[in-house]
Design a protein around this motif. Structure first.
Motif, short mmCIF file in Angstrom:
data_model
loop_
_atom_site.label_atom_id
_atom_site.label_comp_id
_atom_site.label_asym_id
_atom_site.label_seq_id
_atom_site.Cartn_x
_atom_site.Cartn_y
_atom_site.Cartn_z
N ALA A 248 42.15 -31.16 14.73
CA ALA A 248 42.96 -32.07 15.54
C ALA A 248 44.02 -32.76 14.67
O ALA A 248 45.16 -32.93 15.10
N VAL A 249 43.65 -33.12 13.44
CA VAL A 249 44.62 -33.73 12.51
C VAL A 249 45.75 -32.75 12.23
O VAL A 249 46.93 -33.12 12.26
N ARG A 250 45.41 -31.50 11.98
CA ARG A 250 46.44 -30.48 11.71
C ARG A 250 47.36 -30.30 12.91
O ARG A 250 48.58 -30.22 12.77
N HIS A 251 46.78 -30.22 14.11
CA HIS A 251 47.60 -30.04 15.32
C HIS A 251 48.51 -31.24 15.55
O HIS A 251 49.69 -31.09 15.91
N LEU A 252 47.99 -32.43 15.34
CA LEU A 252 48.79 -33.64 15.50
C LEU A 252 49.91 -33.67 14.47
O LEU A 252 51.06 -33.98 14.78
N SER A 253 49.59 -33.31 13.24
CA SER A 253 50.59 -33.26 12.19
C SER A 253 51.69 -32.26 12.52
O SER A 253 52.88 -32.54 12.35
N ARG A 254 51.30 -31.11 12.98
CA ARG A 254 52.28 -30.08 13.35
C ARG A 254 53.20 -30.59 14.47
O ARG A 254 54.42 -30.42 14.41
N ALA A 255 52.62 -31.24 15.47
CA ALA A 255 53.42 -31.78 16.57
C ALA A 255 54.39 -32.85 16.08
O ALA A 255 55.54 -32.91 16.53
N LEU A 256 53.94 -33.68 15.14
CA LEU A 256 54.81 -34.73 14.60
C LEU A 256 55.91 -34.16 13.70
O LEU A 256 56.98 -34.78 13.57
N CYS A 257 55.68 -33.01 13.11
CA CYS A 257 56.75 -32.36 12.33
C CYS A 257 57.83 -31.80 13.25
O CYS A 257 59.00 -31.76 12.90
N GLU A 258 57.41 -31.36 14.43
CA GLU A 258 58.37 -30.83 15.40
C GLU A 258 59.14 -31.94 16.10
O GLU A 258 60.31 -31.78 16.42
N ARG A 259 58.46 -33.04 16.35
CA ARG A 259 59.07 -34.21 17.00
C ARG A 259 58.69 -35.42 16.17
O ARG A 259 57.56 -35.54 15.74
N THR A 260 59.59 -36.34 16.00
CA THR A 260 59.30 -37.48 15.14
C THR A 260 58.41 -38.52 15.78
O THR A 260 57.90 -39.40 15.10
N ALA A 261 58.22 -38.43 17.08
CA ALA A 261 57.38 -39.41 17.77
C ALA A 261 56.64 -38.75 18.92
O ALA A 261 57.13 -37.79 19.52
N LEU A 262 55.45 -39.26 19.21
CA LEU A 262 54.65 -38.82 20.34
C LEU A 262 54.18 -40.05 21.09
O LEU A 262 53.91 -41.08 20.48
N SER A 263 54.02 -39.92 22.39
CA SER A 263 53.43 -41.02 23.15
C SER A 263 51.93 -41.03 22.88
O SER A 263 51.36 -40.04 22.39
N GLY A 264 51.29 -42.13 23.21
CA GLY A 264 49.83 -42.20 23.06
C GLY A 264 49.14 -41.12 23.87
O GLY A 264 48.19 -40.50 23.41
N ALA A 265 49.63 -40.88 25.08
CA ALA A 265 49.03 -39.85 25.95
C ALA A 265 49.18 -38.47 25.32
O ALA A 265 48.25 -37.66 25.36
N GLU A 266 50.35 -38.19 24.74
CA GLU A 266 50.55 -36.89 24.09
C GLU A 266 49.63 -36.73 22.89
O GLU A 266 49.03 -35.67 22.70
N ALA A 267 49.52 -37.77 22.10
CA ALA A 267 48.64 -37.71 20.93
C ALA A 267 47.18 -37.50 21.35
O ALA A 267 46.48 -36.67 20.78
N ARG A 268 46.74 -38.24 22.37
CA ARG A 268 45.36 -38.07 22.86
C ARG A 268 45.12 -36.66 23.36
O ARG A 268 44.07 -36.07 23.11
N ARG A 269 46.10 -36.09 24.07
CA ARG A 269 45.95 -34.74 24.59
C ARG A 269 45.78 -33.75 23.44
O ARG A 269 44.93 -32.86 23.46
N ILE A 270 46.58 -33.91 22.39
CA ILE A 270 46.49 -33.01 21.23
C ILE A 270 45.14 -33.19 20.53
O ILE A 270 44.48 -32.22 20.17
N ILE A 271 44.73 -34.44 20.33
CA ILE A 271 43.49 -34.73 19.61
C ILE A 271 42.27 -34.22 20.38
O ILE A 271 41.34 -33.68 19.79
N THR A 272 42.26 -34.36 21.69
CA THR A 272 41.08 -33.97 22.49
C THR A 272 41.12 -32.52 22.93
O THR A 272 40.13 -32.02 23.48
N ALA A 273 42.19 -31.79 22.65
CA ALA A 273 42.29 -30.40 23.07
C ALA A 273 41.20 -29.53 22.44
O ALA A 273 40.76 -28.55 23.04
N ASP A 274 40.76 -29.88 21.25
CA ASP A 274 39.73 -29.07 20.56
C ASP A 274 38.31 -29.48 20.90
O ASP A 274 37.37 -28.83 20.48
N ASP A 275 38.14 -30.56 21.65
CA ASP A 275 36.77 -31.03 21.98
C ASP A 275 36.10 -30.12 22.98
O ASP A 275 36.58 -29.42 23.74
#
Length: 76
Positions: free
Chosen positions: A49-76
């Motif tokens: 989840a950390v890697r996926h979040l990092s990758r998303a932040l490299c593509e975009r400089t900011a994410l909403s809380g909802a976007e970050a939660r979706r990325i973090i929980t996608a692997d659960d």
């Protein structure tokens, strides 16, 4: 990138909070060490989840809380 002064600022904040509810430096250090252990374990557990979040932040400089939660929980 991680800057040393940012890490020091974070540690200083944690120590200030811990000092509010601990009775001694020994107790404060014990809580701080416990937090370091718990953090390492959480990062190890959620590394994908950390890697996926990092990758998303490299593509975009900011994410909403909802976007970050979706990325973090996608692997659960």
């Amino acid at each position: 990138t991680i800057r040393k002064h940012d890490v020091k600022d974070d540690v200083d904040r944690v120590m200030r909070v811990l000092s509010e509810f601990t009775a001694s430096n020994e107790e404060l250090e014990a809580y701080f060490n416990l937090l370091r252990i718990r953090t390492r374990q959480l990062i190890a557990l959620k590394w994908d989840a950390v890697r996926h979040l990092s990758r998303a932040l490299c593509e975009r400089t900011a994410l909403s809380g909802a976007e970050a939660r979706r990325i973090i929980t996608a692997d659960d």
